[in-house]
Design a protein around this motif. Structure first.
Motif, short mmCIF file in Angstrom:
data_model
loop_
_atom_site.label_atom_id
_atom_site.label_comp_id
_atom_site.label_asym_id
_atom_site.label_seq_id
_atom_site.Cartn_x
_atom_site.Cartn_y
_atom_site.Cartn_z
N ARG A 1 -4.43 10.75 -1.62
CA ARG A 1 -4.71 9.32 -1.71
C ARG A 1 -3.46 8.55 -2.15
O ARG A 1 -3.17 7.47 -1.64
CB ARG A 1 -5.83 9.04 -2.72
CG ARG A 1 -7.20 9.49 -2.26
CD ARG A 1 -8.22 9.27 -3.38
NE ARG A 1 -9.39 10.11 -3.17
CZ ARG A 1 -10.42 9.77 -2.38
NH1 ARG A 1 -10.41 8.61 -1.76
NH2 ARG A 1 -11.44 10.58 -2.22
N ARG B 1 1.32 3.90 3.58
CA ARG B 1 0.80 2.79 4.37
C ARG B 1 1.21 1.44 3.83
O ARG B 1 1.22 0.46 4.55
CB ARG B 1 -0.73 2.89 4.51
CG ARG B 1 -1.54 2.56 3.29
CD ARG B 1 -3.03 2.59 3.61
NE ARG B 1 -3.83 2.45 2.43
CZ ARG B 1 -4.23 3.47 1.65
NH1 ARG B 1 -3.88 4.70 1.95
NH2 ARG B 1 -4.96 3.26 0.59
N ARG B 2 1.56 1.36 2.57
CA ARG B 2 2.02 0.08 2.03
C ARG B 2 3.54 -0.03 2.10
O ARG B 2 4.11 -1.01 1.62
CB ARG B 2 1.57 -0.08 0.57
CG ARG B 2 0.06 -0.14 0.39
CD ARG B 2 -0.45 -1.56 0.36
NE ARG B 2 -1.92 -1.58 0.32
CZ ARG B 2 -2.65 -2.67 0.59
NH1 ARG B 2 -2.06 -3.80 0.92
NH2 ARG B 2 -3.95 -2.62 0.54
N GLU C 1 5.37 -4.57 -9.18
CA GLU C 1 4.05 -5.09 -9.55
C GLU C 1 3.01 -4.75 -8.48
O GLU C 1 1.89 -4.33 -8.78
CB GLU C 1 4.16 -6.62 -9.70
CG GLU C 1 2.87 -7.30 -10.07
CD GLU C 1 2.98 -8.83 -9.93
OE1 GLU C 1 4.08 -9.36 -10.09
OE2 GLU C 1 1.94 -9.45 -9.67
N GLN C 2 3.37 -4.91 -7.20
CA GLN C 2 2.44 -4.58 -6.12
C GLN C 2 2.14 -3.08 -6.11
O GLN C 2 1.00 -2.67 -5.93
CB GLN C 2 3.03 -4.97 -4.75
CG GLN C 2 2.42 -6.20 -4.10
CD GLN C 2 0.91 -6.18 -3.94
OE1 GLN C 2 0.35 -5.38 -3.22
NE2 GLN C 2 0.24 -7.07 -4.64
N LYS D 1 -0.24 -2.36 -8.97
CA LYS D 1 -1.58 -2.91 -8.76
C LYS D 1 -2.34 -2.15 -7.67
O LYS D 1 -3.54 -1.93 -7.78
CB LYS D 1 -1.48 -4.39 -8.38
CG LYS D 1 -1.19 -5.31 -9.56
CD LYS D 1 -0.93 -6.72 -9.05
CE LYS D 1 -1.05 -7.75 -10.16
NZ LYS D 1 -0.78 -9.10 -9.61
N GLN D 2 -1.63 -1.80 -6.61
CA GLN D 2 -2.31 -1.06 -5.54
C GLN D 2 -2.70 0.33 -6.02
O GLN D 2 -3.79 0.82 -5.72
CB GLN D 2 -1.42 -0.97 -4.29
CG GLN D 2 -1.18 -2.31 -3.59
CD GLN D 2 -2.44 -2.91 -2.97
OE1 GLN D 2 -3.47 -2.27 -2.86
NE2 GLN D 2 -2.36 -4.18 -2.59
N ASP E 1 -3.41 1.14 -9.02
CA ASP E 1 -4.49 0.98 -9.98
C ASP E 1 -5.85 0.79 -9.29
O ASP E 1 -6.89 1.02 -9.88
CB ASP E 1 -4.18 -0.22 -10.90
CG ASP E 1 -4.88 -0.08 -12.24
OD1 ASP E 1 -5.14 1.07 -12.65
OD2 ASP E 1 -5.18 -1.11 -12.86
N LYS E 2 -5.81 0.35 -8.03
CA LYS E 2 -7.07 0.16 -7.30
C LYS E 2 -7.71 1.49 -6.89
O LYS E 2 -8.90 1.53 -6.58
CB LYS E 2 -6.83 -0.69 -6.05
CG LYS E 2 -6.79 -2.17 -6.34
CD LYS E 2 -6.32 -2.96 -5.15
CE LYS E 2 -7.35 -3.05 -4.04
NZ LYS E 2 -6.97 -4.07 -3.03
N LEU E 3 -6.92 2.55 -6.86
CA LEU E 3 -7.51 3.84 -6.50
C LEU E 3 -8.48 4.24 -7.61
O LEU E 3 -8.13 4.24 -8.79
CB LEU E 3 -6.42 4.90 -6.32
CG LEU E 3 -5.45 4.66 -5.16
CD1 LEU E 3 -4.37 5.75 -5.15
CD2 LEU E 3 -6.16 4.61 -3.82
N VAL F 1 -7.44 6.84 -10.14
CA VAL F 1 -6.30 6.57 -11.02
C VAL F 1 -6.81 5.94 -12.31
O VAL F 1 -7.46 4.89 -12.29
CB VAL F 1 -5.27 5.64 -10.34
CG1 VAL F 1 -4.24 5.13 -11.33
CG2 VAL F 1 -4.59 6.38 -9.19
#
Lengths: 168, 574
Positions: free
Chosen positions: A24, A31-32, A64-65, A68-69, A71-73, A76
């Motif tokens: 993940r 992908r980002r 920062e991105q 934050k991304q 942290d959305k998992l 995590v």
């Protein structure tokens, strides 16, 4: 790879120790369009969690991105940025280098200067290892190169908060 | 209580309050379909798994409750990938249950094996591979919790066959009620930081040309009432993005309607001239901003979103508030009222906006005798259906015209594919919406290209007596692509012609158990709609033969600044 470049940041990521979590995280980075410089992962003392040390290249995206991304998992749990000033960083390198009897002494000099260890000696090769700061490990690996590297593996950086940080 | 994994799966769904499951059985999920017979769940048997996914989305968007789909492994699972991605882009809460080959066979390239959790990592909010029957109740519980809380989204639960197959000892388990969620990495924050709310209130109070830029997060947070209260308290005009049409009533004097690439002049220009954007549940999508560097250049930004990763992703806000839109808006209202100031006099700003509205209305050719105009069909449809009719759309010209010409005065009445732009969304989404809201009239506005992608679900609707109504705006083209080729590729038309006659839409619709009509002239439009509205026991399809060269205006060309909005050339005739 220059670990001291200002564009690199070290993130310590605590994750649930579950199947597929690393996929993940790796998938998210790809992908980002975030770049991973190095990655070290192993379970913590609590086997329910793993601790991942990721060195990221923030030229590819703002830190920062990335945070934050990540942290959305759902798996995590916590993300913590480690600054070099307030953390202890270590890396391990294991290498097999060309070392015919004529140049073995030179390799041994290098091992002594860096306080590295000899793990194995063959007819024409030696296996050596060093753990230390990423910069020191990088220097050692670079100097070994001139003798001819047969195989080399760096572990990727791991980091812990310095004790002063914990006392604060 | 002893039971099998498949019984536990049904019981878990019942426990979540699930009433309807959209699905299609197959080998790996087959054992789940046996206890389904004895469960309280209504199962809608679709004709293609993509239909099941979009129906679940339509259901979720119409009701606010999570939609559920259940399909088999391999191709069943890959066929539902598009709806998963669609739901991910539009933050729609759905739970998709896929069968998987027995755990012992995972990784062996077994028949109908496919690594669907791997495939969907990037397009689900989260997914689970379940290999122990005992874990099922907790995982289903967690799946619904994740799908419906925070920023909603799709969750996939991949269930290995061995744990639901009563002939396999691995399916034996003891039912235990799921406990509180043990998700240490998941804790959505709902309340806005009071200090940031205070800063936002200051900016609002000081602004002279503010705009409320409201998006899909309003509907997801059930915040339509709160938004209305905020707008009325502050007298700030509201733009409603494609994902928030209906989240603020179109007939409200402060409503400016849709912004963006095909937004109306006033909505686009108000944002361009604003000194403050109060961005609520939006993500500064490229279809709204146009060229980002040229978007709302004078505006400070207050950005409220439940997903912190959206704050600062595209545009750096002056005040970034993480939280649920409804709760944050209520806090803003409270602090604004506490401030006790008279709202700033913004009559000049509102006057300017009124002038734009007067001088730049939506226009199409209503005066000359020509082919039937799609906009006319939509106006007639709008005026001859109940005000709270649910409208679904596919993707393309018909979608933009529907958003432009309909008057959405109620939340949850507009269901479309925004982020992913999935052609073929309208028909299955309409079916799902009608299943969820049988009390409401549901019209799918569709294009001929879209219709051909998922029309087979009308067989499902006919078999299940789900009386949805389909208006095909049949212009014989992949119309939006045709429009781009006309405007940006020197009228070199490449692979966009579909033919109005092939297929024969009436025969096709009748073959699928629908009532079919064909409309060619303006005079036939209303009678056909009236007839369709009277039919309540089966689906209706009207094939509206519309002008093949009609274009959607206004338009901000891709990559251009919103200042370069192109209006209809007909505006000069006004």
């Amino acid at each position: 790879m220059n670990a001291s470049a200002g564009k690199h940041h070290t993130l310590v990521v605590l994750v649930e120790n579950k199947a597929g979590v690393l996929a993940r995280i790796a998938g998210l980075f790809s992908r980002r369009g975030f770049n991973i410089v190095s990655l070290a992962v192993a379970p913590t003392d609590d086997e329910l969690f793993s601790r991942i040390t990721i060195v990221v290249d923030v030229k590819s995206a703002p830190l920062e991105q990335i945070v934050k991304q990540l942290d959305k998992l759902v798996n995590v749990v916590r993300i913590h940025e480690m600054s070099p000033e307030s953390s202890v960083e270590r890396e391990l390198v294991v290498a097999t280098v060309q070392a015919s009897p004529e140049i073995r002494g030179q390799v041994m000099d290098l091992v002594r200067i860096f306080e590295a260890r000899v793990l194995n000696v063959g007819t024409n090769a030696m296996m050596v290892s060093l753990s230390g700061t990423p910069r020191r490990v990088g220097d050692f690996a670079r100097l070994l190169r001139s003798y001819g590297i047969i195989e080399l593996q760096r572990s990727g950086k791991v980091a812990l908060d310095a004790l002063e940080q914990l006392d604060a | 209580m002893k039971m099998t994994g498949s019984q536990a799966l049904m019981k878990s769904l019942e426990l979540q309050g699930v009433e309807v499951v959209f699905g299609l059985p197959g080998g790996a999920i087959l054992p789940a379909y046996d206890p389904l017979i004895d469960s309280s769940l209504r199962h809608i048997l679709v004709r293609h798994e993509q239909g099941a996914g979009h129906m679940a989305e339509g259901y979720a968007q119409a009701t606010g409750r999570p939609g559920v789909a259940m399909v088999t492994s391999g191709p069943g699972a890959t066929n539902i990938v598009t709806p998963l991605c669609n739901a991910y882009m539009d933050s729609v809460p759905i739970v998709v249950i896929t069968g998987q080959v027995p755990y012992a066979a995972v990784g062996t390239d077994a028949f109908q094996e496919c690594d669907i959790t791997g495939i969907t990592h990037a397009i689900t909010k989260h997914n689970f591979l379940v290999s122990e029957a005992q874990e099922l109740p907790q995982i289903i519980h967690d799946a619904f919790y994740i799908a419906t809380t925070g920023r909603p989204g799709p969750v996939l639960v991949d269930v290995t066959k061995c744990i639901i197959d009563p002939n396999n000892p691995r399916s034996e388990m003891t039912w235990r009620e799921p406990s509180e969620h043990n998700l240490p990495g998941y804790n959505p924050k709902l309340k806005g930081d009071p200090e940031l709310i205070r800063q936002a209130v200051e900016l609002i109070s000081a602004s002279e040309r503010p705009v409320l830029y409201s998006g899909g997060g309003i509907l997801k947070a059930r915040a339509a009432e709160a938004l209305k209260a905020l707008a009325e308290l502050t007298q700030i005009p509201v733009v409603t993005t494609l994902m928030n049409r209906g989240g603020f009533p179109d007939d409200h004097p402060l409503c400016l309607g849709m912004p963006g690439m095909h937004g109306n002049y006033t909505s686009v220009t108000a944002m361009q001239r604003a000194d403050l954007l109060i961005a609520l549940g939006v993500r500064f999508d490229d279809r709204v901003t146009g060229k980002v560097s040229g978007f709302a250049p004078q505006a400070k930004v207050i950005h409220v979103d439940i997903d912190p990763a959206e704050l600062g992703k595209v545009r750096r806000p002056e005040v970034a508030i993480q939280g649920d839109c409804r709760i944050v808006i209520e806090s803003l209202i409270e602090q604004l009222k506490d401030l006790g100031q008279e709202p700033k006099d913004r009559n000049q700003w509102l006057h300017t906006i009124r002038q734009w509205q007067k001088e730049h209305p939506l226009v199409y050719d209503t005066w000359s005798d020509g082919p039937l105009k799609p906009q006319l069909v939509l106006e007639k449809l709008r005026d001859n259906t109940p005000d709270d009719t649910i409208v679904t759309a596919g993707v393309g010209q018909h979608q933009m015209w529907a958003s432009q010409y309909w008057k959405f005065n109620y939340p949850y009445t507009w269901i479309n594919s925004g982020g992913l732009g999935t052609m073929g969304f309208a028909v299955p989404a309409a079916i799902g919406a009608k299943v969820g809201r049988p009390d409401k009239m549901v019209w799918a506005v569709d294009g001929d290209g879209c219709f051909q992608m998922t029309a087979q679900e009308l067989v499902t609707a006919a078999a299940e007596q789900i009386p949805v109504k389909i208006a095909i705006l049949n212009n014989a083209y992949l119309g939006m692509v045709r429009q781009w080729q006309e405007m940006f590729y020197a009228e070199r038309y490449s692979e966009v012609y579909l033919s109005a006659e092939l297929p024969n839409y009436s025969q096709w619709a009748e073959a699928m158990g629908c009532v079919a009509m064909r409309v060619d002239t303006p005079e036939e439009v209303e009678p056909a709609i009236s007839k369709a509205n009277e039919i309540d026991d089966r689906p209706v399809v009207i094939d509206f033969r519309v002008d093949p060269v009609e274009k959607v205006f206004p338009m901000v060309p891709a990559g251009a600044s919103n200042d370069d909005i192109v209006e209809s050339p007909l505006r000069n005739n006004l």
